[in-house]
Design a protein around this motif. Sequence first.
Motif, PDB file in Angstrom:
ATOM      1  N   THR A  57      20.902  12.761 -10.892  1.00 22.28           N
ATOM      2  CA  THR A  57      21.818  11.725 -10.412  1.00 22.28           C
ATOM      3  C   THR A  57      23.062  11.649 -11.289  1.00 22.28           C
ATOM      4  OG1 THR A  57      19.988  10.414  -9.514  1.00 22.28           O
ATOM      5  CG2 THR A  57      22.061   9.258  -9.958  1.00 22.28           C
ATOM      6  N   ALA A  58      22.883  11.819 -12.595  1.00 20.57           N
ATOM      7  CA  ALA A  58      24.001  11.692 -13.529  1.00 20.57           C
ATOM      8  C   ALA A  58      24.985  12.852 -13.403  1.00 20.57           C
ATOM      9  CB  ALA A  58      23.468  11.605 -14.955  1.00 20.57           C
ATOM     10  N   ILE A  59      24.487  14.052 -13.244  1.00 19.52           N
ATOM     11  CA  ILE A  59      25.340  15.246 -13.352  1.00 19.52           C
ATOM     12  C   ILE A  59      25.893  15.724 -12.016  1.00 19.52           C
ATOM     13  CG2 ILE A  59      25.328  17.686 -13.995  1.00 19.52           C
ATOM     14  CD1 ILE A  59      23.546  17.009 -16.321  1.00 19.52           C
ATOM     15  N   TRP A  60      25.082  15.653 -10.952  1.00 19.56           N
ATOM     16  CA  TRP A  60      25.515  16.222  -9.682  1.00 19.56           C
ATOM     17  C   TRP A  60      26.024  15.155  -8.723  1.00 19.56           C
ATOM     18  CZ3 TRP A  60      21.748  18.664 -12.525  1.00 19.56           C
ATOM     19  CH2 TRP A  60      21.912  20.041 -12.697  1.00 19.56           C
ATOM     20  N   ASP A  61      27.149  15.454  -8.073  1.00 17.78           N
ATOM     21  CA  ASP A  61      27.706  14.556  -7.068  1.00 17.78           C
ATOM     22  C   ASP A  61      26.981  14.694  -5.739  1.00 17.78           C
ATOM     23  OD1 ASP A  61      29.659  13.617  -8.831  1.00 17.78           O
ATOM     24  OD2 ASP A  61      31.034  15.244  -8.301  1.00 17.78           O
ATOM     25  N   ILE A  62      26.332  15.827  -5.550  1.00 17.27           N
ATOM     26  CA  ILE A  62      25.613  16.082  -4.302  1.00 17.27           C
ATOM     27  C   ILE A  62      24.138  16.327  -4.611  1.00 17.27           C
ATOM     28  CG2 ILE A  62      27.649  17.042  -3.161  1.00 17.27           C
ATOM     29  CD1 ILE A  62      26.531  19.831  -3.716  1.00 17.27           C
ATOM     30  N   GLU A  63      23.316  16.208  -3.615  1.00 14.11           N
ATOM     31  CA  GLU A  63      21.889  16.458  -3.777  1.00 14.11           C
ATOM     32  C   GLU A  63      21.654  17.960  -3.943  1.00 14.11           C
ATOM     33  OE1 GLU A  63      17.954  15.559  -4.287  1.00 14.11           O
ATOM     34  OE2 GLU A  63      19.625  14.151  -4.070  1.00 14.11           O
ATOM     35  N   ILE A  64      20.911  18.331  -4.971  1.00 12.16           N
ATOM     36  CA  ILE A  64      20.573  19.735  -5.161  1.00 12.16           C
ATOM     37  C   ILE A  64      19.081  19.924  -4.900  1.00 12.16           C
ATOM     38  CG2 ILE A  64      22.428  20.110  -6.815  1.00 12.16           C
ATOM     39  CD1 ILE A  64      20.240  20.073  -9.022  1.00 12.16           C
ATOM     40  N   SER A  65      18.709  21.133  -4.596  1.00  7.94           N
ATOM     41  CA  SER A  65      17.316  21.409  -4.272  1.00  7.94           C
ATOM     42  C   SER A  65      16.467  21.438  -5.533  1.00  7.94           C
ATOM     43  CB  SER A  65      17.194  22.738  -3.539  1.00  7.94           C
ATOM     44  OG  SER A  65      17.545  23.808  -4.401  1.00  7.94           O
ATOM     45  N   ASP A  66      15.173  21.232  -5.346  1.00  5.58           N
ATOM     46  CA  ASP A  66      14.247  21.309  -6.477  1.00  5.58           C
ATOM     47  C   ASP A  66      14.262  22.699  -7.098  1.00  5.58           C
ATOM     48  OD1 ASP A  66      13.541  18.695  -5.992  1.00  5.58           O
ATOM     49  OD2 ASP A  66      11.706  19.188  -4.902  1.00  5.58           O
ATOM     50  N   SER A  67      14.393  23.715  -6.254  1.00  4.28           N
ATOM     51  CA  SER A  67      14.373  25.087  -6.767  1.00  4.28           C
ATOM     52  C   SER A  67      15.610  25.366  -7.630  1.00  4.28           C
ATOM     53  CB  SER A  67      14.305  26.089  -5.607  1.00  4.28           C
ATOM     54  OG  SER A  67      15.424  25.960  -4.751  1.00  4.28           O
ATOM     55  N   THR A  68      16.759  24.831  -7.221  1.00  2.41           N
ATOM     56  CA  THR A  68      17.979  25.001  -8.020  1.00  2.41           C
ATOM     57  C   THR A  68      17.828  24.349  -9.387  1.00  2.41           C
ATOM     58  OG1 THR A  68      19.413  25.093  -6.074  1.00  2.41           O
ATOM     59  CG2 THR A  68      20.443  24.496  -8.159  1.00  2.41           C
ATOM     60  N   PHE A  69      17.285  23.130  -9.415  1.00  2.00           N
ATOM     61  CA  PHE A  69      17.110  22.442 -10.681  1.00  2.00           C
ATOM     62  C   PHE A  69      16.071  23.150 -11.546  1.00  2.00           C
ATOM     63  CE2 PHE A  69      15.565  18.923 -13.407  1.00  2.00           C
ATOM     64  CZ  PHE A  69      16.772  18.608 -14.015  1.00  2.00           C
ATOM     65  N   SER A  70      15.018  23.655 -10.925  1.00  4.25           N
ATOM     66  CA  SER A  70      13.996  24.395 -11.672  1.00  4.25           C
ATOM     67  C   SER A  70      14.577  25.662 -12.284  1.00  4.25           C
ATOM     68  CB  SER A  70      12.823  24.750 -10.751  1.00  4.25           C
ATOM     69  OG  SER A  70      12.157  23.586 -10.316  1.00  4.25           O
ATOM     70  N   THR A  71      15.495  26.305 -11.572  1.00  2.87           N
ATOM     71  CA  THR A  71      16.144  27.501 -12.086  1.00  2.87           C
ATOM     72  C   THR A  71      16.955  27.179 -13.340  1.00  2.87           C
ATOM     73  OG1 THR A  71      16.287  28.498  -9.888  1.00  2.87           O
ATOM     74  CG2 THR A  71      17.802  29.322 -11.565  1.00  2.87           C
ATOM     75  N   ILE A  72      17.623  26.037 -13.345  1.00  2.00           N
ATOM     76  CA  ILE A  72      18.406  25.629 -14.510  1.00  2.00           C
ATOM     77  C   ILE A  72      17.493  25.326 -15.691  1.00  2.00           C
ATOM     78  CG2 ILE A  72      19.910  23.805 -15.432  1.00  2.00           C
ATOM     79  CD1 ILE A  72      21.195  23.727 -12.631  1.00  2.00           C
ATOM     80  N   LEU A  73      16.390  24.622 -15.446  1.00  2.94           N
ATOM     81  CA  LEU A  73      15.438  24.352 -16.526  1.00  2.94           C
ATOM     82  C   LEU A  73      14.848  25.644 -17.076  1.00  2.94           C
ATOM     83  CD1 LEU A  73      13.471  21.189 -15.303  1.00  2.94           C
ATOM     84  CD2 LEU A  73      15.364  21.320 -16.925  1.00  2.94           C
ATOM     85  N   SER A  74      14.613  26.609 -16.201  1.00  4.85           N
ATOM     86  CA  SER A  74      14.106  27.907 -16.662  1.00  4.85           C
ATOM     87  C   SER A  74      15.136  28.621 -17.528  1.00  4.85           C
ATOM     88  CB  SER A  74      13.745  28.793 -15.458  1.00  4.85           C
ATOM     89  OG  SER A  74      12.681  28.230 -14.714  1.00  4.85           O
TER      90      SER A  74
END
Length: 205
Positions: A46-63
């Motif tokens: 919520t803090a960083i993205w202005d739009i909704e991102i997918s769970d897979s996209t966020f998981s890729t960043i954490l990886s």
Amino acid sequence: MVRVYGFPVVEDSAGNRAAFSKSRSLEVLAWLGMNIDRPRKSAVRTAIWDIEISDSTFSTILSDIRRGLNRLETPSVGSQWIPPTFNDYINIGNRLTTDFDLLSVAFDAFQEDDRNVSALVTELSRIRDAPFAGTDYEWADLDGTTTRMIVIAVESALSLARWAHAHGNTQACLVAVKAGLRVFPGCDELLGIQKSFLSSRLLSR
């Protein structure tokens, strides 16, 4: 350590820097470092993205963060950096800190006993620039993070500068003034202390 005074970088104790392949990875890690008390996936998204991102996209960043930290320092057997979770919690562990945290601890210790001055000098000397310099982290301004960082840095610098002026410590005074002005250029009180201190030193020669 996530260094957030200046352009954010992630370093180990020897000064080696982590590298990440995703542009958002460093920003996410900076947010986590400054919000260690609420490491939630929903909060950082919520803090960083202005739009909704997918769970897979966020998981890729954490990886990507995990890989970058692993290349910097391999965790002990049986543990890993930010292990995958199946809920909203991000398991940061207790091995990640920021230069803001270290400065806050050193400032508190100095306020309790000014014999702890060396730690405050060390942490203020690490300040390279204004918070998140060279970035466009909107959340840092919106949630008050930038203000909080500036206040702690300036209060720490002023406290050290006053102490240094009273004790005739030129080096500590210069460290304090430089650090404070990097974060808050034009601070009248710091400039006044610097001018007064240098004038008194010149007159004493």
